[in-house]
Design a protein around this motif. Structure first.
Motif, PDB file in Angstrom:
ATOM      1  N   ARG A   5       3.819   7.662  -7.724  1.00  0.00           N
ATOM      2  CA  ARG A   5       4.552   6.329  -8.135  1.00  0.00           C
ATOM      3  C   ARG A   5       3.257   5.437  -7.683  1.00  0.00           C
ATOM      4  O   ARG A   5       3.330   4.268  -7.907  1.00  0.00           O
ATOM      5  N   LEU A   6       2.053   5.938  -7.143  1.00  0.00           N
ATOM      6  CA  LEU A   6       0.994   5.006  -6.855  1.00  0.00           C
ATOM      7  C   LEU A   6       0.008   5.305  -7.891  1.00  0.00           C
ATOM      8  O   LEU A   6      -1.299   5.027  -7.381  1.00  0.00           O
ATOM      9  N   GLN A   7       0.399   5.639  -8.905  1.00  0.00           N
ATOM     10  CA  GLN A   7      -0.820   6.053 -10.049  1.00  0.00           C
ATOM     11  C   GLN A   7      -1.714   5.019 -10.514  1.00  0.00           C
ATOM     12  O   GLN A   7      -3.219   5.061 -10.688  1.00  0.00           O
ATOM     13  N   ASP A   8      -1.270   3.721 -10.454  1.00  0.00           N
ATOM     14  CA  ASP A   8      -1.932   2.674 -10.990  1.00  0.00           C
ATOM     15  C   ASP A   8      -3.110   2.341  -9.944  1.00  0.00           C
ATOM     16  O   ASP A   8      -4.217   2.133 -10.423  1.00  0.00           O
ATOM     17  N   SER A   9      -2.705   2.452  -8.497  1.00  0.00           N
ATOM     18  CA  SER A   9      -3.733   2.188  -7.615  1.00  0.00           C
ATOM     19  C   SER A   9      -4.784   3.425  -7.602  1.00  0.00           C
ATOM     20  O   SER A   9      -6.029   3.000  -7.597  1.00  0.00           O
ATOM     21  N   TRP A  60     -15.988  10.780  -1.308  1.00  0.00           N
ATOM     22  CA  TRP A  60     -15.631  10.212   0.207  1.00  0.00           C
ATOM     23  C   TRP A  60     -14.130  10.513   0.185  1.00  0.00           C
ATOM     24  O   TRP A  60     -13.536  10.118  -0.461  1.00  0.00           O
ATOM     25  N   THR A  61     -13.827  11.272   1.265  1.00  0.00           N
ATOM     26  CA  THR A  61     -12.269  11.496   1.232  1.00  0.00           C
ATOM     27  C   THR A  61     -11.752  10.740   2.620  1.00  0.00           C
ATOM     28  O   THR A  61     -12.289  10.841   3.639  1.00  0.00           O
ATOM     29  N   LEU A  62     -10.541  10.146   2.721  1.00  0.00           N
ATOM     30  CA  LEU A  62      -9.939   9.503   3.582  1.00  0.00           C
ATOM     31  C   LEU A  62      -8.463   9.347   3.485  1.00  0.00           C
ATOM     32  O   LEU A  62      -7.911   9.465   2.231  1.00  0.00           O
ATOM     33  N   PRO A  63      -7.477   9.167   4.494  1.00  0.00           N
ATOM     34  CA  PRO A  63      -6.309   8.792   4.235  1.00  0.00           C
ATOM     35  C   PRO A  63      -6.001   7.450   3.117  1.00  0.00           C
ATOM     36  O   PRO A  63      -6.912   6.686   3.243  1.00  0.00           O
ATOM     37  N   PHE A  64      -5.033   7.549   2.439  1.00  0.00           N
ATOM     38  CA  PHE A  64      -4.763   6.465   1.745  1.00  0.00           C
ATOM     39  C   PHE A  64      -4.645   5.201   2.250  1.00  0.00           C
ATOM     40  O   PHE A  64      -5.076   4.147   2.036  1.00  0.00           O
ATOM     41  N   THR A  65      -4.000   5.065   3.655  1.00  0.00           N
ATOM     42  CA  THR A  65      -3.973   3.928   4.169  1.00  0.00           C
ATOM     43  C   THR A  65      -5.055   3.552   4.669  1.00  0.00           C
ATOM     44  O   THR A  65      -5.281   2.386   4.920  1.00  0.00           O
ATOM     45  N   ASN A  66      -6.156   4.365   5.144  1.00  0.00           N
ATOM     46  CA  ASN A  66      -7.217   4.121   5.504  1.00  0.00           C
ATOM     47  C   ASN A  66      -8.214   3.366   4.307  1.00  0.00           C
ATOM     48  O   ASN A  66      -9.020   2.348   4.559  1.00  0.00           O
ATOM     49  N   LEU A  67      -8.155   3.881   3.221  1.00  0.00           N
ATOM     50  CA  LEU A  67      -8.518   3.171   2.012  1.00  0.00           C
ATOM     51  C   LEU A  67      -8.058   1.784   1.858  1.00  0.00           C
ATOM     52  O   LEU A  67      -8.868   0.982   1.661  1.00  0.00           O
ATOM     53  N   TRP A  68      -6.665   1.481   2.138  1.00  0.00           N
ATOM     54  CA  TRP A  68      -6.316   0.222   2.179  1.00  0.00           C
ATOM     55  C   TRP A  68      -6.913  -0.520   3.064  1.00  0.00           C
ATOM     56  O   TRP A  68      -7.267  -1.829   3.089  1.00  0.00           O
ATOM     57  N   PRO A 130       7.639  -4.219  -6.528  1.00  0.00           N
ATOM     58  CA  PRO A 130       8.049  -3.133  -5.582  1.00  0.00           C
ATOM     59  C   PRO A 130       6.988  -2.670  -4.722  1.00  0.00           C
ATOM     60  O   PRO A 130       5.742  -3.197  -4.789  1.00  0.00           O
ATOM     61  N   PHE A 131       6.954  -1.678  -3.779  1.00  0.00           N
ATOM     62  CA  PHE A 131       5.885  -1.695  -2.862  1.00  0.00           C
ATOM     63  C   PHE A 131       4.713  -0.847  -3.611  1.00  0.00           C
ATOM     64  O   PHE A 131       3.738  -1.267  -3.298  1.00  0.00           O
ATOM     65  N   SER A 132       5.040  -0.139  -4.634  1.00  0.00           N
ATOM     66  CA  SER A 132       4.040   0.425  -5.478  1.00  0.00           C
ATOM     67  C   SER A 132       3.059  -0.638  -6.160  1.00  0.00           C
ATOM     68  O   SER A 132       1.906  -0.719  -6.194  1.00  0.00           O
ATOM     69  N   GLY A 133       3.837  -1.666  -6.556  1.00  0.00           N
ATOM     70  CA  GLY A 133       3.066  -3.061  -7.417  1.00  0.00           C
ATOM     71  C   GLY A 133       2.266  -3.788  -6.179  1.00  0.00           C
ATOM     72  O   GLY A 133       1.034  -4.321  -6.533  1.00  0.00           O
ATOM     73  N   TRP A 134       2.966  -4.027  -4.983  1.00  0.00           N
ATOM     74  CA  TRP A 134       2.322  -4.562  -3.923  1.00  0.00           C
ATOM     75  C   TRP A 134       0.813  -4.104  -3.579  1.00  0.00           C
ATOM     76  O   TRP A 134      -0.057  -4.451  -3.425  1.00  0.00           O
ATOM     77  N   LEU A 135       1.096  -2.590  -3.396  1.00  0.00           N
ATOM     78  CA  LEU A 135       0.008  -1.888  -3.252  1.00  0.00           C
ATOM     79  C   LEU A 135      -1.434  -2.069  -4.139  1.00  0.00           C
ATOM     80  O   LEU A 135      -2.436  -2.383  -3.909  1.00  0.00           O
ATOM     81  N   PHE A 136      -0.852  -1.882  -5.304  1.00  0.00           N
ATOM     82  CA  PHE A 136      -1.888  -2.146  -6.755  1.00  0.00           C
ATOM     83  C   PHE A 136      -2.203  -3.495  -6.459  1.00  0.00           C
ATOM     84  O   PHE A 136      -3.592  -3.766  -6.698  1.00  0.00           O
ATOM     85  N   ASP A 137      -1.657  -4.701  -6.393  1.00  0.00           N
ATOM     86  CA  ASP A 137      -2.029  -5.950  -6.424  1.00  0.00           C
ATOM     87  C   ASP A 137      -2.825  -6.245  -5.193  1.00  0.00           C
ATOM     88  O   ASP A 137      -3.982  -6.845  -5.485  1.00  0.00           O
ATOM     89  N   TRP A 138      -2.944  -5.500  -4.177  1.00  0.00           N
ATOM     90  CA  TRP A 138      -3.686  -5.679  -2.965  1.00  0.00           C
ATOM     91  C   TRP A 138      -5.241  -5.194  -3.363  1.00  0.00           C
ATOM     92  O   TRP A 138      -6.151  -5.967  -3.175  1.00  0.00           O
ATOM     93  N   PHE A 139      -5.149  -3.865  -4.070  1.00  0.00           N
ATOM     94  CA  PHE A 139      -6.439  -3.446  -4.341  1.00  0.00           C
ATOM     95  C   PHE A 139      -7.250  -4.369  -5.253  1.00  0.00           C
ATOM     96  O   PHE A 139      -8.342  -4.427  -5.546  1.00  0.00           O
ATOM     97  N   VAL A 140      -6.312  -4.892  -6.367  1.00  0.00           N
ATOM     98  CA  VAL A 140      -6.910  -5.709  -7.210  1.00  0.00           C
ATOM     99  C   VAL A 140      -7.374  -6.829  -6.467  1.00  0.00           C
ATOM    100  O   VAL A 140      -8.603  -7.295  -6.955  1.00  0.00           O
ATOM    101  N   SER A 141      -6.799  -7.487  -5.602  1.00  0.00           N
ATOM    102  CA  SER A 141      -7.097  -8.700  -4.850  1.00  0.00           C
ATOM    103  C   SER A 141      -8.626  -8.650  -4.174  1.00  0.00           C
ATOM    104  O   SER A 141      -9.454  -9.323  -4.188  1.00  0.00           O
ATOM    105  N   PHE A 142      -8.942  -7.329  -3.690  1.00  0.00           N
ATOM    106  CA  PHE A 142      -9.996  -7.019  -2.885  1.00  0.00           C
ATOM    107  C   PHE A 142     -11.011  -6.209  -3.546  1.00  0.00           C
ATOM    108  O   PHE A 142     -11.952  -5.899  -2.944  1.00  0.00           O
ATOM    109  N   HIS A 143     -10.565  -5.622  -4.836  1.00  0.00           N
ATOM    110  CA  HIS A 143     -11.614  -4.689  -5.430  1.00  0.00           C
ATOM    111  C   HIS A 143     -13.097  -5.224  -5.403  1.00  0.00           C
ATOM    112  O   HIS A 143     -13.911  -4.450  -5.240  1.00  0.00           O
ATOM    113  N   ASN A 144     -13.155  -6.557  -5.990  1.00  0.00           N
ATOM    114  CA  ASN A 144     -14.566  -7.242  -5.951  1.00  0.00           C
ATOM    115  C   ASN A 144     -14.944  -7.704  -4.714  1.00  0.00           C
ATOM    116  O   ASN A 144     -16.122  -8.570  -4.786  1.00  0.00           O
TER     117      ASN A 144
END
Length: 273
Positions: A5-9, A60-68, A130-144
């Protein structure tokens, strides 16, 4: 294999995922004890490790939450124990800004739950994604963001070392489109191979590379996640047009309103006009 469900991220961050056995066991034990269940997308986020390729060929391996957290700025993410403690409430808080003026809650129902925002002095609002979209948009916002990921570019990081060894994040130009679509028939894969050569594969993901772009598909029997990327606007348009008739992509392809560059969104709107 079940399509994440988090494939976009995962696609945006060029990350692969694997279960965190200890976190999975903790959630399972909690479920047996309480009779409650975390929404599937939230559970996946809190019980998954991700791995990113590094520029020196390492991983580089880490928990998904820590990547956030690496891309969180000063925001705070609740721990798994804190989230589990909140289950049973009508809304479960899981994230807040540094001043605790704004909090985000998920509604503990459904696989990919509805989110609610509360801002002090303004009250409640409902997240469009939904949650998955919020997570993806967060990574988009801070990706650069120049200080992200914090372990490599934050104020306490060794920036000289990071020039030699840093995560490979190739989609910073924001010239990408994504889609959740129908399962991919064999004929579509064969046609893409005829056009672009044999794909490389990793698990359920296939990659058709070209000199100026990429078509990436992750799929299972229930559906597919598409990721298209171009080095420039013309390349992205050509790639999108080349798959436009496949499945329901003419309808399901999308960008993100959180992109700082509007080129991909405008290109998609022009193609649909």
């Amino acid at each position: 294999m079940t399509l994440s469900r988090l494939q976009d991220s995962l696609d945006l961050m060029c990350a692969t995922a694997a279960p965190d056995a200890a976190a999975v066991a903790a959630v399972d034990a909690w479920s047996r004890r309480t009779g409650l269940a975390l929404p599937a997308a939230v559970r996946e986020f809190y019980t998954t490790d991700v791995s990113l390729e590094l520029s020196d060929g390492g991983t580089w391996t880490l928990p998904f939450t820590n990547l956030w957290r690496e891309f969180s700025g000063d925001a705070t993410l609740w721990t798994l124990d804190e989230v589990l403690a909140g289950m049973g409430e009508e809304k479960v808080c899981f994230e807040a800004d540094v001043m605790r003026m704004h909090h985000v809650y998920f509604q503990p129902a459904g696989d990919d739950p509805v989110l609610h925002h509360h801002t002090r002095g303004e009250g409640w609002s409902v997240e469009e994604e939904p949650f998955s979209g919020w997570l993806f948009d967060w990574f988009v916002s801070f990706h650069n963001d120049s200080g992200s990921p914090a372990s490599f570019w934050g104020p306490d990081a060794d920036h000289d070392a990071s020039e030699e060894r840093r995560p490979v994040l190739p989609f910073g130009n924001e010239l990408w489109l994504r889609a959740r679509d129908l399962p991919v028939p064999d004929a579509v894969g064969q046609e893409l191979t005829r056009r672009h050569g044999e794909p490389t594969s990793a698990g359920a993901t296939r990659y058709w590379g070209m000199p100026d772009g990429l078509i990436q598909i992750t799929g299972d029997a229930g559906g597919s996640a598409w990721w298209l990327h171009g080095d420039d606007p013309a390349a992205l348009q050509r790639i999108a047009e080349s798959v436009w008739s496949f499945g329901d992509l003419a309808r399901t392809l999308r960008s993100s309103t959180m992109c700082h560059d509007e080129t991909a969104r405008k290109l998609l709107a022009t193609m649909r006009a």
